[in-house]
Design an enzyme around this catalytic site. Structure first.
Site, PDB file in Angstrom:
ATOM      1  N   GLU A 277       0.779  -1.148   0.079  1.00 37.90           N
ATOM      2  CA  GLU A 277       0.016  -0.127  -0.138  1.00 37.90           C
ATOM      3  C   GLU A 277       0.887   1.245   0.034  1.00 37.90           C
ATOM      4  O   GLU A 277       1.991   1.172   0.259  1.00 37.90           O
ATOM      5  CB  GLU A 277      -0.856  -0.106   1.058  1.00 37.90           C
ATOM      6  CG  GLU A 277      -1.801  -1.177   1.222  1.00 37.90           C
ATOM      7  CD  GLU A 277      -2.773  -1.389   2.373  1.00 37.90           C
ATOM      8  OE1 GLU A 277      -2.636  -0.442   3.441  1.00 37.90           O
ATOM      9  OE2 GLU A 277      -3.448  -2.203   2.284  1.00 37.90           O
ATOM     10  N   PRO A 278       0.293   2.339  -0.115  1.00 43.70           N
ATOM     11  CA  PRO A 278       1.297   3.531  -0.245  1.00 43.70           C
ATOM     12  C   PRO A 278       2.012   3.888   1.021  1.00 43.70           C
ATOM     13  O   PRO A 278       3.310   4.198   0.942  1.00 43.70           O
ATOM     14  CB  PRO A 278       0.222   4.796  -0.376  1.00 43.70           C
ATOM     15  CG  PRO A 278      -1.078   4.078  -1.083  1.00 43.70           C
ATOM     16  CD  PRO A 278      -1.225   2.839  -0.680  1.00 43.70           C
ATOM     17  N   ARG A 414       9.865 -15.759  -4.494  1.00 44.02           N
ATOM     18  CA  ARG A 414      11.225 -15.513  -4.329  1.00 44.02           C
ATOM     19  C   ARG A 414      12.059 -16.706  -5.134  1.00 44.02           C
ATOM     20  O   ARG A 414      13.010 -16.145  -5.612  1.00 44.02           O
ATOM     21  CB  ARG A 414      11.663 -15.635  -2.706  1.00 44.02           C
ATOM     22  CG  ARG A 414      11.161 -14.540  -2.065  1.00 44.02           C
ATOM     23  CD  ARG A 414      11.503 -14.513  -0.654  1.00 44.02           C
ATOM     24  NE  ARG A 414      10.833 -13.674   0.019  1.00 44.02           N
ATOM     25  CZ  ARG A 414       9.963 -13.473   1.093  1.00 44.02           C
ATOM     26  NH1 ARG A 414      10.066 -14.521   1.595  1.00 44.02           N
ATOM     27  NH2 ARG A 414       9.463 -12.235   1.414  1.00 44.02           N
ATOM     28  N   GLY A 511      31.485   0.479 -22.278  1.00 42.88           N
ATOM     29  CA  GLY A 511      31.983   1.978 -22.193  1.00 42.88           C
ATOM     30  C   GLY A 511      30.626   2.679 -22.313  1.00 42.88           C
ATOM     31  O   GLY A 511      29.588   2.324 -21.740  1.00 42.88           O
ATOM     32  N   GLU A 535       9.458  -8.374  -3.305  1.00 44.94           N
ATOM     33  CA  GLU A 535       9.396  -9.771  -2.741  1.00 44.94           C
ATOM     34  C   GLU A 535       9.997  -9.860  -1.570  1.00 44.94           C
ATOM     35  O   GLU A 535      10.718 -10.702  -1.014  1.00 44.94           O
ATOM     36  CB  GLU A 535       9.549 -10.813  -3.637  1.00 44.94           C
ATOM     37  CG  GLU A 535       8.426 -11.409  -4.628  1.00 44.94           C
ATOM     38  CD  GLU A 535       9.002 -11.777  -5.696  1.00 44.94           C
ATOM     39  OE1 GLU A 535      10.210 -12.055  -5.762  1.00 44.94           O
ATOM     40  OE2 GLU A 535       8.343 -12.031  -6.628  1.00 44.94           O
TER      41      GLU A 535
END
Ligand SMILES: Cc1cc2nc3c(=O)[nH]c(=O)nc-3n(C[C@H](O)[C@H](O)[C@H](O)COP(=O)(O)OP(=O)(O)OC[C@H]3O[C@@H](n4cnc5c(N)ncnc54)[C@H](O)[C@@H]3O)c2cc1C
Length: 553
Positions: A277-278, A414, A511, A535
């Protein structure tokens, strides 16, 4: 291994080094257990706990690397390069364990004596020799010669899986990967359709529920090869259904398994996972999004209210596996959470609005990200969004069990991410091995410089360790899903760090062109950076999953 390096390390050298690392690690672990009261006081010793968790992961990776190389040798499928690379990987891991634990020795009351006891002078000399730059340069030279190709021996069936997915990914996914990334486009429906036809979504689902039950290693090889072509546009597609599958297998009712698993296996149903959630991330037990009992248009069920964040694939998904608070008492913490299968329409693009006839609403807007594009990760808001009662995972018995089911699902996620990280690192290794041959500076290909070879050697060596640990976790998951969680977390931890390291080394060897979007290495770098975040962001994975398990046992 060529004869240029007379002192190529052997698997026996690796075994001696591993024994030394274990001899150092064991007393450290014992003292850390005492100091943290069996893990209950981890927060008073976070740095120590983090070091112990990482060192344990490296020790385990060393063991699995040796086991895989030994098994391949015994079956006559090994080879000199594999043996040397495995021994060098062990040396790299053991040197890291030693350096990592060294700063804790005084505080743990072990001091230099522990180091000296574990690493007698001849072992220190062996460690320097096995991980020497000459050894790594030689591994790098051969890696470049083979253009970094992954030919780690597997049994026949698994080699066929790897070959066929590789062929599909090279032909179908790779040509579109750059385009999808640069334009942040949706994943083409044809990818999903073809992957469904090829059975990729059902690899770990039992046959009785419509899957192929080929096991977790076949699934990881599939994910790895898809991620080699594109982490975001194909390699991550199996992860979400896999998380829901494991949650259903562990806690779903029989009716739910029969309804959903065949649809997940066939690819008919695409999934988003909505936990974050936020203002709630790592502290999952604090999830606030509310589910309340309600009857809407005569149907009993739940209405969901609240914001969610970072829900990957929420637009295209047909269902969200959503964690919500069903017990309004915040003191209930994790025990107040339940898992829902939230149906929705599939949408294209970066935002959507879903309106239900009964008045419920779900809106989603994708957050722009530098990498991991294609699936899009959405901030969501749900307002009185109705979900039928039958969609509560586990039915009434599942009330309050959402946190545990979600965590079970995350163990599978995972493991998946270990596979995703290996595939991405593999892509970086191959593209770098090609580039250094083609690129000439100061009058010769940069592949001929010592430092280039050393770096390629290190990339190949570390990738072997990541792969060995991830494959071991997949096999452990086949043996016993409930016990394999901590090992899957270790596979995720190490492989994701190695993917970050390998992609960045590859970028440096390109590079300035490594920073150009038209070179895939620049995409690999930004894609890899997300891996240690989701996760279980790395510090939380170390402290709350790995250290907690280790220190408690
Ligand atoms: C591209 C992307 C895709 C994602 N996809 C999904 C998805 O599909 N579904 C989903 O639910 N989520 C998803 N996530 C969310 C992800 O799982 C979270 O970002 C992650 O769990 C970390 O939560 P957070 O971002 O709130 O960080 P926080 O929890 O705020 O942690 C930030 C940092 O604070 C520190 N910290 C926090 N707690 C502690 C502590 N106890 N001890 C020591 N240090 C601490 C650590 O350094 C940690 O790294 C996604 C994220 C990204 C970036």
């Amino acid at each position: 291994m060529s004869t240029e390096t007379p002192s190529s390390p052997t698997l026996d050298d690796g075994r001696r080094l591993l024994a030394a690392a274990e001899a150092l690690f064991e007393p450290v672990l014992a003292r850390a257990r005492e100091l943290t009261a069996g893990g209950r006081a981890i927060d008073d010793h976070q740095v120590l706990a983090e070091r112990v968790a990482y060192a344990a992961t490296e020790v385990r990776a060393a063991r699995e690397t040796l086991a895989r190389a030994s098994a391949a040798g015994e079956e006559g499928r090994g080879g000199a390069l594999l043996e040397t690379t495995a021994a060098a990987a062990v040396a790299d891991l053991v040197a890291s364990v030693r350096a990592r634990l060294d700063p804790e020795l005084d505080a743990l009351g072990l001091g230099d004596a522990a180091l000296e006891k574990a690493f007698a002078p001849e072992l220190r000399a062996l460690l320097r020799r096995a991980g020497s730059e000459a050894v790594l340069r030689e591994i790098g030279r051969e890696t470049i010669e083979q253009r970094g190709r992954n030919e780690l021996p597997l049994d026949e069936m698994l080699e066929q899986v790897r070959e066929s997915v590789r062929e599909f990914a090279d032909k179908e996914v790779a040509p579109q990967a750059e385009h999808i990334h640069r334009r942040d486009e949706d994943i083409p429906e044809e990818f999903i359709r073809k992957m469904s036809e090829l059975g990729y979504f059902g690899l770990s689902i039992p046959e009785e529920y419509g899957g192929h039950e080929m096991g977790n290693l076949a699934m990881i090889l599939t994910t790895e090869e898809l991620s080699r072509a594109s982490l975001a546009a194909a390699g991550s597609l199996i992860t979400r259904p896999e998380i829901l599958t494991k949650a259903l297998l562990q806690g779903g009712t029989e009716a739910q398994k029969k309804t959903w698993l065949p649809k997940l296996a066939s690819g008919e149903v695409m999934v988003g996972v909505s936990v974050t959630e936020p203002d709630i991330g790592s502290d999952v037990a604090g999830v606030k999004c509310r589910a309340t009992r309600a009857t809407v248009e005569g149907e009993p069920g739940w209405v969901i209210n609240g914001p969610k964040a970072w829900c990957t694939f929420a637009g295209r998904a047909d269902v969200l596996a959503l964690l919500a608070r069903t017990d309004p008492d915040p003191a209930k913490g994790a025990k107040g959470l339940s898992l829902f299968i939230v149906p929705k329409d599939a949408f294209e693009g970066h935002d959507f609005e879903m309106k239900q006839p009964g008045g419920g609403r779900m809106v989603g807007k994708a957050d722009a990200t530098p990498g991991y594009r294609g699936m899009h990760s959405f901030t969501l808001n749900l307002e009185d969004y109705f979900v039928p009662a039958s969609h509560l995972v586990g039915g009434e018995d599942g009330l309050g069990k959402g946190f545990y089911l979600q965590m079970g699902g995350f163990a599978a996620g995972r493991l998946q991410t270990g596979g995703r990280a290996c595939g991405l690192a593999q892509a970086a290794l191959e593209k770098t091995a090609e580039y250094v041959v083609d690129r000439a500076q100061f009058g010769k290909p940069i592949s001929e410089y010592q430092l280039t070879r050393y770096n390629l050697g290190l990339m190949a060596t570390r990738l072997l360790a990541a792969r060995a640990l991830t494959y071991a976790a997949a096999e452990a998951m086949d043996r016993d899903e409930r016990k394999a969680g901590p090992l899957a977390a270790q596979a995720k931890l190490l492989s994701c760090d190695i993917a970050v390291d390998v992609t960045q080394r590859g970028q440096l060897m390109h590079g300035g062109w490594g920073y150009a979007e038209e070179y895939p290495i620049s995409r690999y770098v930004v894609d890899a950076q997300v891996l240690p975040i989701f996760e279980g962001v790395k510090p939380i994975l170390e402290l709350k999953v790995i250290a907690r398990t280790l220190l408690a046992s």
